[in-house]
Design an enzyme around this catalytic site. Structure first.
Site, PDB file in Angstrom:
ATOM      1  N   LYS A 175     137.606 110.740 -19.021  1.00  0.00           N
ATOM      2  CA  LYS A 175     136.939 110.275 -20.532  1.00  0.00           C
ATOM      3  C   LYS A 175     138.193 110.273 -21.744  1.00  0.00           C
ATOM      4  CE  LYS A 175     134.996 114.453 -22.201  1.00  0.00           C
ATOM      5  NZ  LYS A 175     133.823 114.966 -22.912  1.00  0.00           N
TER       6      LYS A 175
ATOM      7  N   SER B  11     129.956 103.149 -22.850  1.00  0.00           N
ATOM      8  CA  SER B  11     130.252 103.756 -24.180  1.00  0.00           C
ATOM      9  C   SER B  11     130.412 102.726 -25.227  1.00  0.00           C
ATOM     10  CB  SER B  11     131.624 104.470 -24.061  1.00  0.00           C
ATOM     11  OG  SER B  11     132.281 104.595 -25.239  1.00  0.00           O
TER      12      SER B  11
ATOM     13  N   TYR C 275     140.829 103.513 -20.757  1.00  0.00           N
ATOM     14  CA  TYR C 275     139.565 104.212 -20.491  1.00  0.00           C
ATOM     15  C   TYR C 275     138.557 103.185 -20.874  1.00  0.00           C
ATOM     16  CZ  TYR C 275     135.517 106.510 -21.875  1.00  0.00           C
ATOM     17  OH  TYR C 275     134.025 107.212 -22.273  1.00  0.00           O
TER      18      TYR C 275
ATOM     19  N   LYS D 286     135.360 101.016 -18.405  1.00  0.00           N
ATOM     20  CA  LYS D 286     133.894 101.204 -18.886  1.00  0.00           C
ATOM     21  C   LYS D 286     133.276  99.748 -18.757  1.00  0.00           C
ATOM     22  CE  LYS D 286     133.080 105.414 -19.146  1.00  0.00           C
ATOM     23  NZ  LYS D 286     132.335 106.192 -18.042  1.00  0.00           N
TER      24      LYS D 286
ATOM     25  N   ARG E 166     131.209 107.484 -37.881  1.00  0.00           N
ATOM     26  CA  ARG E 166     130.890 107.099 -36.594  1.00  0.00           C
ATOM     27  C   ARG E 166     129.304 107.500 -36.613  1.00  0.00           C
ATOM     28  NH1 ARG E 166     135.022 105.678 -36.926  1.00  0.00           N
ATOM     29  NH2 ARG E 166     136.891 105.941 -35.732  1.00  0.00           N
TER      30      ARG E 166
END
Ligand code: NAD
Ligand code: UD1
Length: 339
Positions: free
Chosen positions: A84, A124, A149, A153, A231
């Site tokens: 990850k 994600s 990465y 996903k 975030r």
């Protein structure tokens, strides 16, 4: 009748295993310890008084995984296993493709072979690429991933969608996590990054414990209320609960479903620093630095679909997460490594 948890000794996996064991599920973990430690299993036992069955196997190893499926009666899979690190994926894209996509392909092959119908997959918010609006909904556009990465996903989501088209009896929950932080309230399990942390919360806790002199705040000229990046920080125990909700949802045979797991609230870097200071009565030194390449102004979820369809929502807030992350770090200054 067991739940197979791949990557079950990792950060999110270990918290989910604790909840599964507490709810009485029969749990089988598979992990190759590429980013976790055997000590996690002792901690899970300390919290729950139960020992899940454990197999040290690389999920990409089809032959060994087939032996496991022959031995255990698997009914459901939660697939956490994966690499990850965004930065590492840029340096070693093939490793990320082989490991993340490879392990998922092996699981789908064995699901088909052993008639396992249900799988929950760790996706994600990174699949949304650079968002042109927030909050993000599940049917918003995906793609434009800025690193390998994130692309793995998205590619795995595609594999799962194609599998679902061909296997009408498959039930698949794709869960898109926003920013997991926090730790189990016992202080016995938590996030244990190796080397210099890339993510904000572990960096803050390492400053608090004296391992790093100050926090680098990457940019204060974003289009946000205080100029620092915003975030959606979700407590890892809420996130773990989302997996139990997803397993229940799969019992209703919904086919393929996708849910955002976030709080729906945006928090800036400095908001999180202040919350951490207040929750723990500490001061966190920080310095404003250049923007980090690839970062966006704001990213947070519309998580209402998960509530509507699974009855799941986040119950803990960033203050809970700051308190729990600090308890974990303070009690385990070297993570799972013994002093
Ligand atoms: P983690 O690294 O703590 O856990 C992943 C676990 O998988 C580790 O224990 C690792 O040893 C294991 N693993 C990796 N490749 C394996 C393989 N081929 N065979 C067997 N075991 C393997 O990460 P985490 O934070 O718990 O994340 C879990 C999943 O959620 C990952 O797929 C990750 O990409 C995804 N995710 C994480 C975040 C986050 O911020 N933590 C956000 C979105 C999605
Ligand atoms: C990052 C990954 C994302 C992954 C997520 C969770 C990138 C571009 N994205 O998201 O793919 O799913 O982690 O693992 O790497 N910050 C600082 N100082 C620090 C660390 C972070 O100011 O030392 C800031 C960042 O600029 C950002 C916020 O804190 O505004 C959160 O950063 P981070 O925890 O790394 O998460 P994301 O970048 O959202």
């Amino acid at each position: 009748m067991a739940i197979l948890v791949t990557g079950g000794t990792g950060y999110i996996g270990s918290h989910t295993v604790v909840l599964l064991l507490e709810k009485g599920y029969d749990v089988v973990i598979v992990d190759n310890y590429v980013n976790s430690k055997p000590e996690v299993l002792n901690r899970i036992y300390k919290i729950t008084g139960k020992k899940p069955r454990f197999y040290e196997i690389d999920v990409c190893n089809e032959a060994k995984m087939r032996d496991l499926f022959k031995k255990e009666k698997i009914t459901d899979i939660i697939h956490f296993a994966g690499l990850k690190s965004v930065a590492e994926s840029v340096l070693k894209p093939q490793l990320y493709i082989d490991n993340n996509i490879g392990s998922s392909k092996v699981l789908l092959k064995l699901m088909d072979e052993f008639k396992v119908h249900n799988i929950v997959f760790s996706s994600s918010a990174t699949v949304y690429g650079v968002p042109d609006h927030v909050p993000l909904k599940e049917d918003d556009k995906v793609g434009g991933c800025t690193n390998p990465y994130g692309q793995t996903k998205l590619d795995i989501e595609y594999l799962l969608k194609e599998y679902a088209k061909e296997h009408k009896d498959a039930n698949i929950a794709i869960l898109r996590y926003f920013n997991p932080i926090g730790a189990h309230e016992s202080g016995l399990i938590g996030e244990d990054p190796q080397g210099i942390p890339n993510n904000l919360m572990p960096y803050i806790t390492q400053v608090a414990v004296g391992k790093r002199p100050y926090l680098n705040v990457f940019g204060n000229d974003y289009k946000t209320h205080d100029g620092t990046g915003v975030r959606d920080y979700i407590h890892v125990v809420d996130l773990a609960n989302g997996h139990l909700a997803a397993l229940k949802k799969l019992e209703s045979k919904p086919g393929l479903v996708i849910y955002n797991l976030g709080t729906g609230k945006g928090t800036s870097v400095l908001d999180l620093v202040k919350a951490f200071e207040k929750a723990n009565n500490l001061t966190i030194k920080y310095e404003i630095k250049e923007r980090r390449p690839g970062d966006v102004d704001e990213n947070y979820a519309d998580a209402s679909k998960a509530f509507r369809e699974m009855g799941w929502k986040a119950n803990l807030d960033i203050v809970d997460a700051c308190r729990d992350s600090w308890r974990w770090q303070k009690n385990n200054p070297k993570g799972y490594d013994k002093d």
